[in-house]
Design an enzyme around this catalytic site. Structure first.
Site, PDB file in Angstrom:
ATOM      1  N   GLU A   1      -5.579  -5.087  10.238  1.00  6.64           N
ATOM      2  CA  GLU A   1      -4.368  -4.549  10.439  1.00  6.64           C
ATOM      3  C   GLU A   1      -4.898  -3.327  12.304  1.00  6.64           C
ATOM      4  O   GLU A   1      -5.736  -2.664  12.127  1.00  6.64           O
ATOM      5  CB  GLU A   1      -4.352  -3.359   9.031  1.00  6.64           C
TER       6      GLU A   1
ATOM      7  N   SER B   1       3.323  -2.208  10.783  1.00  5.48           N
ATOM      8  CA  SER B   1       4.599  -2.809  10.721  1.00  5.48           C
ATOM      9  C   SER B   1       5.478  -4.289  10.126  1.00  5.48           C
ATOM     10  O   SER B   1       6.323  -4.246  11.248  1.00  5.48           O
ATOM     11  CB  SER B   1       5.275  -1.876  11.799  1.00  5.48           C
TER      12      SER B   1
ATOM     13  N   GLY C   1       2.717  -1.061   4.467  1.00  2.00           N
ATOM     14  CA  GLY C   1       3.125   0.103   3.779  1.00  2.00           C
ATOM     15  C   GLY C   1       4.272   0.650   3.527  1.00  2.00           C
ATOM     16  O   GLY C   1       4.734   0.539   2.398  1.00  2.00           O
ATOM     17  N   GLY C   2       4.582   1.332   4.600  1.00  2.00           N
ATOM     18  CA  GLY C   2       5.713   2.134   4.598  1.00  2.00           C
ATOM     19  C   GLY C   2       6.545   0.945   3.894  1.00  2.00           C
ATOM     20  O   GLY C   2       7.516   1.476   2.697  1.00  2.00           O
TER      21      GLY C   2
ATOM     22  N   ASN D   1       1.180  -1.562  -0.190  1.00  2.00           N
ATOM     23  CA  ASN D   1      -0.262  -0.037  -0.350  1.00  2.00           C
ATOM     24  C   ASN D   1       1.479   1.345  -0.167  1.00  2.00           C
ATOM     25  O   ASN D   1       1.785   1.239   1.284  1.00  2.00           O
ATOM     26  CB  ASN D   1      -0.918  -0.195   1.617  1.00  2.00           C
ATOM     27  N   TRP D   2       0.583   1.494  -1.094  1.00  2.00           N
ATOM     28  CA  TRP D   2       2.124   3.125  -1.200  1.00  2.00           C
ATOM     29  C   TRP D   2       1.303   4.778  -0.130  1.00  2.00           C
ATOM     30  O   TRP D   2       2.183   5.150  -0.844  1.00  2.00           O
ATOM     31  CB  TRP D   2       2.238   3.392  -2.630  1.00  2.00           C
ATOM     32  N   LYS D   3       0.140   4.532  -0.581  1.00  2.00           N
ATOM     33  CA  LYS D   3      -0.699   5.498  -0.028  1.00  2.00           C
ATOM     34  C   LYS D   3      -0.354   6.750  -0.775  1.00  2.00           C
ATOM     35  O   LYS D   3      -0.485   6.409  -2.199  1.00  2.00           O
ATOM     36  CB  LYS D   3      -0.030   5.293   2.002  1.00  2.00           C
TER      37      LYS D   3
ATOM     38  N   HIS E   1      -9.803   0.795   5.044  1.00  2.00           N
ATOM     39  CA  HIS E   1      -8.495   1.436   5.305  1.00  2.00           C
ATOM     40  C   HIS E   1      -8.487   1.970   6.897  1.00  2.00           C
ATOM     41  O   HIS E   1      -9.279   3.240   6.487  1.00  2.00           O
ATOM     42  CB  HIS E   1      -7.248   1.530   4.859  1.00  2.00           C
TER      43      HIS E   1
ATOM     44  N   GLU F   1      -7.203   4.208   7.727  1.00  3.38           N
ATOM     45  CA  GLU F   1      -6.647   5.805   7.669  1.00  3.38           C
ATOM     46  C   GLU F   1      -7.966   5.887   6.868  1.00  3.38           C
ATOM     47  O   GLU F   1      -8.052   7.770   7.279  1.00  3.38           O
ATOM     48  CB  GLU F   1      -5.721   6.475   6.565  1.00  3.38           C
TER      49      GLU F   1
ATOM     50  N   GLY G   1       2.575   2.186  10.805  1.00  4.38           N
ATOM     51  CA  GLY G   1       3.274   3.109  10.381  1.00  4.38           C
ATOM     52  C   GLY G   1       4.163   3.522  11.706  1.00  4.38           C
ATOM     53  O   GLY G   1       4.515   4.311  11.878  1.00  4.38           O
TER      54      GLY G   1
END
Ligand code: PEP
Length: 249
Positions: free
Chosen positions: A163, A208, A229-230, A9-11, A93, A95, A169
Site C-alpha cells: 500500500e 485507491s 478502504g473507502g 478496511n472500514w477504518k 497499516h 495509518e 485515500g
C-alpha cells in the site's frame, strides 16, 4: 496459490446502521470464487460475524496487541478478535505506523500473536511519496517485508498488502508497471526467505482501488487481490471490485 482475496478496511467508520451493507454483500456473494474479508471497527466485529453466520464472507480486525491479555487499556488481543469471530487481522497499516508509532518489530510481534491465536495476518507495507521520489521504494518495502514478517509466516497464516502511502485515500494510483515492479520484488523477497512455499503467500495491492480501476490492477502479475478502504464501505462499490477479481480468474 490459495484463492485470490479482496479485503475491505472500514477504518474508523461504521455503526450498527451499516450492518445492512454486510447483509447485502452476504446475499450477493453466497458462493464467491474468491475470498472476501471485511475488517470493521472492533465495535462491530462480533455483530458482523454473527450476522454473516455460516456465509463465506469472513471478518477481521484492524489491529491487535502483541500480548494475549493484561494491563493494556484500550487494546485488543488476537485471542479476543478470534473470540469475536475474526479470522483475519490487518497489521502494520500505514495509518497505525504513523498515528501509533508502530515499528516493523512491533508489527512482527503482533503477527506472531495473530498466528498463535489462529488468525491470518494481513501485513501492510509501502513507501511514502518522498521515498518514491527519492528512488527508495524497493529498499523501503524490502526492508519492511524482511522486518515485519515473522519466521513462521506461511501461505495459510500470512497475506502481504503493498500500500503506497501516497495512494491511500487520495485517488492516486501507481502505474501498472510500478505495481508490477514492487509486487515482483516482494515475491522474490518472499521466495528468498521462505522458499517455494512463498509462491502461495498472497500479495494484495491497496491504495485507491475503485470499481473503475480494479480490473486493470488485477491483471498485473503477482497481484492476488486487493485491500480496499473507502470503496469497501458501500456494497455497491465493493461488489464490482469482487466481480473484477472473479473475472480475472
Ligand atoms: C487502505 O487504507 O487500506 C486503503 C487502501 O484505503 P483506500 O482504498 O481508501 O485508498
Amino acid at each position: 496459490m490459495g484463492r485470490k482475496l479482496v479485503a475491505g478496511n472500514w477504518k474508523m467508520n461504521g455503526t450498527n446502521a451499516d450492518l445492512k451493507e454486510i447483509e447485502a454483500l452476504g446475499i450477493a456473494w453466497a458462493a464467491p470464487r474468491v475470498d472476501i474479508v471485511i475488517c470493521p471497527p472492533a465495535t462491530l466485529l462480533s455483530r458482523m460475524a454473527f450476522s454473516l453466520g455460516g456465509q463465506p464472507i469472513r471478518v477481521g480486525g484492524q489491529d491487535c496487541h502483541a500480548k494475549e491479555s493484561g494491563a493494556h487499556t484500550g487494546d485488543i488481543s488476537a485471542e479476543m478478535l478470534k473470540d469475536a469471530g475474526a479470522r483475519y487481522v490487518i497489521l502494520g497499516h500505514s495509518e497505525r505506523r504513523a498515528d501509533h508509532g508502530e515499528s516493523d518489530a512491533m508489527v512482527r510481534a503482533k503477527a506472531e500473536a495473530a498466528h498463535k491465536a489462529g488468525l491470518t495476518a494481513i501485513i501492510c507495507l509501502g513507501e511514502s511519496l518522498a521515498q518514491r521520489e527519492a528512488g527508495e521504494t524497493l529498499d523501503v518495502v524490502g526492508g519492511q517485508l524482511a522486518a515485519s514478517l515473522p519466521d513462521g509466516a506461511t501461505a495459510a497464516n500470512t497475506v502481504v498488502a503493498y500500500e503506497p502511502i501516497w495512494a491511500i485515500g487520495t485517488g492516486k494510483v501507481p502505474s501498472l508497471e510500478q505495481i508490477a515492479e514492487v509486487h515482483g520484488a516482494l515475491r522474490a523477497g518472499l521466495k528468498e526467505r521462505f522458499g517455494e512455499d512463498a509462491e502461495g503467500i498472497r500479495l494484495l495491492y491497496g491504495g485507491s482501488v475503485k470499481p473503475d480501476n480494479a480490473a486493470e490492477i488485477f491483471g498485473v502479475e503477482n497481484v492476488d487481490g486487493a485491500l480496499v478502504g473507502g470503496a469497501s464501505l458501500k456494497s455497491t462499490d465493493f461488489s464490482p471490485i469482487i466481480s473484477a477479481l472473479e473475472s480475472s480468474l
